[in-house]
Design an enzyme around this catalytic site. Structure first.
Site, mmCIF file in Angstrom:
data_model
loop_
_atom_site.group_PDB
_atom_site.id
_atom_site.type_symbol
_atom_site.label_atom_id
_atom_site.label_comp_id
_atom_site.label_asym_id
_atom_site.label_seq_id
_atom_site.Cartn_x
_atom_site.Cartn_y
_atom_site.Cartn_z
ATOM 1 N N ASP A 251 -22.642 -83.709 -19.581
ATOM 2 C CA ASP A 251 -23.652 -83.120 -20.666
ATOM 3 C C ASP A 251 -24.095 -84.514 -21.228
ATOM 4 O O ASP A 251 -25.510 -84.689 -21.999
ATOM 5 C CB ASP A 251 -23.392 -82.043 -21.473
ATOM 6 C CG ASP A 251 -23.418 -80.681 -20.673
ATOM 7 O OD1 ASP A 251 -24.137 -80.851 -19.494
ATOM 8 O OD2 ASP A 251 -23.151 -79.753 -21.373
ATOM 9 N N TYR B 180 -10.241 -73.811 -17.335
ATOM 10 C CA TYR B 180 -11.461 -72.955 -17.179
ATOM 11 C C TYR B 180 -10.857 -71.598 -16.312
ATOM 12 O O TYR B 180 -11.158 -70.528 -16.553
ATOM 13 C CB TYR B 180 -12.587 -73.394 -16.746
ATOM 14 C CG TYR B 180 -13.219 -74.300 -17.745
ATOM 15 C CD1 TYR B 180 -12.978 -74.414 -18.938
ATOM 16 C CD2 TYR B 180 -14.467 -75.001 -17.320
ATOM 17 C CE1 TYR B 180 -13.800 -75.165 -19.930
ATOM 18 C CE2 TYR B 180 -15.182 -75.774 -18.028
ATOM 19 C CZ TYR B 180 -14.981 -75.781 -19.415
ATOM 20 O OH TYR B 180 -15.600 -76.582 -20.200
#
Length: 356
Positions: free
Chosen positions: A252, A143
């Site tokens: 998640d 990222y």
């Protein structure tokens, strides 16, 4: 009496609604346990773009750095989808984490007894007290690595770079070991060492650090196997430590195992005591302003703030206990039960505060 100065980033969508309930709950806990809270609002995400043209104004960075801690709602929404990548609301979120040096994200995946039936997994798989903590590296990896596009022989390509240094791995691994020492002394390090060179360095570095924590049982899993194990045998896990992108995905997945993403809090920590606390869920712009939002994840994020940054564990436990009691009496739309009344975001916040 201690007075804590908290920066509040309400953000976008349902952010202002859920943060408001968390602020009121923190104030109520302070009244009961002998401290006070002073809140200062700042802009982040889409609301910051609308007001200043950028998702992370320098004023917001300065305000967060001066505070004892920061409480965040959620950022983003379709309104800002046409912004360039470096000026989208999510860029503000990545930016504030980097500016504050918050390299460790703690995401607990806990099943409340009242919500066991909401889990997509069978009761015999999740057991009685599923409680997993994922420690995700937050400011490195793909990222934040070099990225771009190019063209070769008329063919356009794009690239993103996964890069980790030993020092980056050591500091997140240390957080993982420290959390494991405070829990059940079990740590699973997740990587893709059979394919990625960065993961081979990750695995070796974590193994070297294990010598400093002889009481902790260290295991290793490839990320694809870990994803499978979370579904078929989640009870084997206590603390999981992993990289930025793997942690994003696995946390998640774990959140859905627990039954509702609307119940899950998170903490982003650095070298000091200050941190950034936010719910795991997004900004849900489709229900913003309708009263349907679930404030419990944000309220529980406030409890994590009391525990990890402000050293008020009794107040943290009181809020967590109040949330559990509130679930026995009412539910918001996302966790609705036919046996209990359905309440609004504000009403759920009021119910939690009633039990503190």
């Amino acid at each position: 009496m201690n007075t804590y100065h908290i920066t509040v980033l309400k953000g976008d969508g349902i952010g202002p609604e859920i943060v408001e309930e968390a602020m009121k709950t923190l104030k109520k806990a302070g009244e009961k346990y002998g401290f006070s809270m002073e809140f200062r609002e700042a802009l982040l995400g889409g609301s910051a773009i609308d007001a200043t043209g950028v998702p992370l104004p320098q004023e917001t960075i300065d305000c967060c750095k001066a505070a004892d801690s920061t409480l965040l709602g959620a950022v983003g929404g379709p309104k800002w989808d046409n912004q360039p990548g470096n000026n989208r609301p999510e860029a503000g979120l990545l930016g504030i984490r980097g500016a504050l040096g918050l390299f460790a994200n703690l995401r607990p995946a806990v099943i409340f007894p009242q919500l066991r039936e909401a889990s997509p997994l069978k009761s015999k798989i999740i057991g009685e007290n599923l409680d997993i903590l994922i420690v995700r590296e937050l400011t490195g990896g793909i990222y934040f690595g070099e990225r771009g596009r190019g063209e070769k022989n008329g063919n356009i390509y794009a690239y993103d770079t996964e890069k980790y240094s030993v020092s980056e791995i050591r500091r997140i691994a240390r957080k993982g070991f420290e959390m494991a020492m405070k829990r059940n002394k079990k740590l699973c390090s997740v990587d893709k060492a059979n394919v990625l060179e960065s993961s081979r360095l990750w695995r070796k570095t974590v193994a070297d650090m294990a010598e400093e924590y002889p009481e902790v049982e260290l295991t290793n899993l490839y990320v694809d196997n870990c994803a499978m194990q979370l579904v078929c045998n989640p009870k084997q896990f206590d603390v999981i430590v992993t990289s930025n992108i793997f942690g994003d995905i696995l946390s998640d997945e774990a959140s859905m195992i627990s039954g509702s993403i609307g119940m899950l809090a998170s903490a982003s920590l650095g070298a000091g005591k200050s941190g950034l606390y936010e719910p795991v869920h997004g900004s849900a712009p489709d229900i913003a302003g309708t009263g349907k939002a679930n404030p419990l994840a944000t309220i529980l994020s406030g409890a994590m703030m009391l525990r990890y940054s402000l050293e008020e564990p009794e107040a943290a436990e009181a809020i967590e206990s109040a949330v559990t009691k509130a679930l026995d009496h009412a539910r918001t739309a996302d966790i609705a039960s036919p046996q209990l009344p359905q309440v609004s975001c504000k009403e759920m916040g009021e119910l939690v505060r009633k039990f503190i």
